[in-house]
Design an enzyme around this catalytic site. Structure first.
Site, PDB file in Angstrom:
ATOM      1  N   HIS A  42      64.520  31.346  24.988  1.00 28.16           N
ATOM      2  CA  HIS A  42      65.006  30.502  26.090  1.00 28.16           C
ATOM      3  C   HIS A  42      65.804  29.371  25.441  1.00 28.16           C
ATOM      4  O   HIS A  42      65.291  28.274  25.234  1.00 28.16           O
ATOM      5  CB  HIS A  42      63.850  29.954  26.909  1.00 28.16           C
ATOM      6  CG  HIS A  42      63.046  31.011  27.599  1.00 28.16           C
ATOM      7  ND1 HIS A  42      62.233  31.898  26.938  1.00 28.16           N
ATOM      8  CD2 HIS A  42      62.950  31.337  28.931  1.00 28.16           C
ATOM      9  CE1 HIS A  42      61.667  32.713  27.813  1.00 28.16           C
ATOM     10  NE2 HIS A  42      62.088  32.396  29.025  1.00 28.16           N
ATOM     11  N   ASP A 158      67.353  38.300  29.667  1.00 30.91           N
ATOM     12  CA  ASP A 158      65.967  37.859  29.757  1.00 30.91           C
ATOM     13  C   ASP A 158      65.320  37.821  28.356  1.00 30.91           C
ATOM     14  O   ASP A 158      65.188  38.855  27.697  1.00 30.91           O
ATOM     15  CB  ASP A 158      65.234  38.851  30.668  1.00 30.91           C
ATOM     16  CG  ASP A 158      63.765  38.529  30.799  1.00 30.91           C
ATOM     17  OD1 ASP A 158      63.365  37.397  30.469  1.00 30.91           O
ATOM     18  OD2 ASP A 158      63.010  39.416  31.229  1.00 30.91           O
ATOM     19  N   ASP A 184      60.241  29.177  24.904  1.00 30.73           N
ATOM     20  CA  ASP A 184      60.309  27.847  25.522  1.00 30.73           C
ATOM     21  C   ASP A 184      60.849  27.944  26.949  1.00 30.73           C
ATOM     22  O   ASP A 184      61.926  27.426  27.257  1.00 30.73           O
ATOM     23  CB  ASP A 184      61.238  26.985  24.636  1.00 30.73           C
ATOM     24  CG  ASP A 184      61.383  25.565  25.153  1.00 30.73           C
ATOM     25  OD1 ASP A 184      60.472  25.093  25.859  1.00 30.73           O
ATOM     26  OD2 ASP A 184      62.417  24.944  24.852  1.00 30.73           O
TER      27      ASP A 184
HETATM   28  N1  SAM Z   1      64.745  25.884  23.844  1.00 33.49           N
HETATM   29  C1  SAM Z   1      65.671  24.873  24.314  1.00 33.49           C
HETATM   30  C2  SAM Z   1      65.599  23.673  23.400  1.00 33.49           C
HETATM   31  O1  SAM Z   1      64.521  23.369  22.858  1.00 33.49           O
HETATM   32  O2  SAM Z   1      66.628  23.039  23.197  1.00 33.49           O
HETATM   33  C3  SAM Z   1      65.414  24.468  25.736  1.00 33.49           C
HETATM   34  C4  SAM Z   1      65.250  25.589  26.705  1.00 33.49           C
HETATM   35  S1  SAM Z   1      64.935  25.133  28.384  1.00 33.49           S
HETATM   36  C5  SAM Z   1      63.348  24.426  28.327  1.00 33.49           C
HETATM   37  C6  SAM Z   1      64.607  26.712  29.111  1.00 33.49           C
HETATM   38  C7  SAM Z   1      65.857  27.553  29.290  1.00 33.49           C
HETATM   39  O3  SAM Z   1      65.463  28.899  29.610  1.00 33.49           O
HETATM   40  C8  SAM Z   1      66.746  27.115  30.439  1.00 33.49           C
HETATM   41  O4  SAM Z   1      68.055  26.885  29.942  1.00 33.49           O
HETATM   42  C9  SAM Z   1      66.745  28.315  31.426  1.00 33.49           C
HETATM   43  O5  SAM Z   1      68.003  28.530  32.034  1.00 33.49           O
HETATM   44  C10 SAM Z   1      66.410  29.467  30.503  1.00 33.49           C
HETATM   45  N2  SAM Z   1      65.729  30.626  31.127  1.00 33.49           N
HETATM   46  C11 SAM Z   1      64.906  30.663  32.185  1.00 33.49           C
HETATM   47  N3  SAM Z   1      64.367  31.904  32.326  1.00 33.49           N
HETATM   48  C12 SAM Z   1      64.858  32.653  31.291  1.00 33.49           C
HETATM   49  C13 SAM Z   1      64.625  33.982  30.851  1.00 33.49           C
HETATM   50  N4  SAM Z   1      63.788  34.812  31.492  1.00 33.49           N
HETATM   51  N5  SAM Z   1      65.260  34.410  29.731  1.00 33.49           N
HETATM   52  C14 SAM Z   1      66.123  33.594  29.066  1.00 33.49           C
HETATM   53  N6  SAM Z   1      66.368  32.319  29.432  1.00 33.49           N
HETATM   54  C15 SAM Z   1      65.744  31.843  30.527  1.00 33.49           C
END
Ligand code: SAM
Length: 311
Positions: A42, A158, A184
């Site tokens: 994520h 995903d 995350d």
């Molecule tokens: N890891 C990043 C950091 O520490 O800088 C922050 C990530 S943020 C908390 C979570 C991200 O996951 C968001 O940008 C959201 O759009 C994305 N997201 C949500 N569901 C997801 C999924 N099933 N797979 C991939 N990305 C996803």
């Protein structure tokens, strides 16, 4: 589609805890001159403006990394992990800048460590997933500037489904396989909690010696409460050691929003616990807002009969 955008939260207390746990873990793994596969399921947008409307509206960075920076500036000898974290964030901003304008997200923190001169000959790889179309496009554009070629891949897909596909990671020249995955999610959807546990279960079955970091919110919701317990069970069943760290900033009078979160690490390096114990008291002094504030750290070693770490 999701409404969560990390731009409102970049540099908040949850990012501080998460990145403060990620960096010493990676630094330890990178002491060994063998390639690592780094996975960010994520990833977010990669880089965030601290002077954006989003950051100003939420004020979360001001109560997070910027408050920590101001606090640590008063200290003679900050804990090594804190000094390293803040120096790394500073390196994304102009030298000596009074105001930080940029906060690097986890993909850029990982990439920065991968691109250190001593890692150049090692060929680490970074595999990123980001599902939100806007953030995924921003991530593509930000990463393109690094000109990292095939060292970094991005999928607008995903990340839960992507993680097991990448495991076990490819072997390095010496034959060893090494990987670290950061999981995350935004937990915007209730099923994210179950999906984290399921992804970790699959990951441990495919590659038990990987280092897995899971960030989770601490909120009064049964799924949130149950997740660390499920992760402990999964790690223990797989015969792996774990570390669980929590930070609760407490609540000031007019505070709304998330006050507490945790990071669960499977196969933590042995150096992580002392580094966090040295750093967290100052983090709490800087970020604590009122009643309820505190931090906690719990660990369980792997059973002695098994290799304890991936390092
Ligand atoms: N890891 C990043 C950091 O520490 O800088 C922050 C990530 S943020 C908390 C979570 C991200 O996951 C968001 O940008 C959201 O759009 C994305 N997201 C949500 N569901 C997801 C999924 N099933 N797979 C991939 N990305 C996803």
């Amino acid at each position: 589609m999701f409404s969560y955008r990390h731009a409102f939260h970049a540099g908040n207390h949850a990012d501080v805890l998460k990145h403060l746990t990620l960096l010493p873990t990676l630094r330890h793994l990178m002491q060994k001159a063998a390639p690592l596969t780094l996975i960010d399921t994520h990833a977010g947008a990669g880089l965030y403006r601290l002077d954006s409307e989003a950051a100003h509206t939420s004020g979360e960075a001001a109560r997070g990394v910027l408050a920590l920076r101001a606090h640590i500036a008063q200290q003679d000898r900050p804990a090594a992990a804190l000094a390293d974290y803040l120096a790394l964030i500073a390196s994304f901003n102009p030298p000596g800048a009074q105001d930080w304008r940029i906060y690097p997200g986890s993909p850029f923190l990982m990439q920065r460590l991968m691109s250190a001169p001593e890692r150049a000959a090692v060929h680490d790889r970074l595999r990123l997933f980001e599902l939100h179309p806007t953030d995924s496009r921003a991530l593509q554009a930000n990463v393109a500037q690094l000109q990292a070629g095939r060292q970094i891949s991005i999928e607008a897909a995903d990340g839960f489904a992507g993680l097991p596909r990448l495991l076990p990671p490819p072997p390095g020249p010496g034959g060893s396989r090494r990987a670290l995955a950061l999981i995350d999610p935004s937990y915007e959807i209730k099923t994210d909690y179950a999906r984290v546990a399921s992804a970790i279960g699959q990951a441990l079955r495919r590659f038990a010696t990987g280092v897995y970091l899971v960030w989770h919110p601490i909120i009064p919701r049964p799924e949130a409460h149950g997740l660390p317990r499920r992760l402990k069970t999964l790690a223990t069943q797989a015969g792996r050691g774990w570390l669980h760290v929590n930070l609760n900033t407490g609540s000031g009078k007019s505070d709304t929003g998330l006050a507490a979160s945790g990071v669960f690490v499977i196969n933590p390096p042995h150096t992580l616990e002392p580094q966090l114990r040295a750093a967290l008291p100052a983090v709490l002094r800087a970020l604590g807002r009122g009643p309820g504030q505190g931090w906690a750290l719990e660990t369980a070693p792997a059973p002695a009969t098994r290799p304890t770490r991936a390092d």
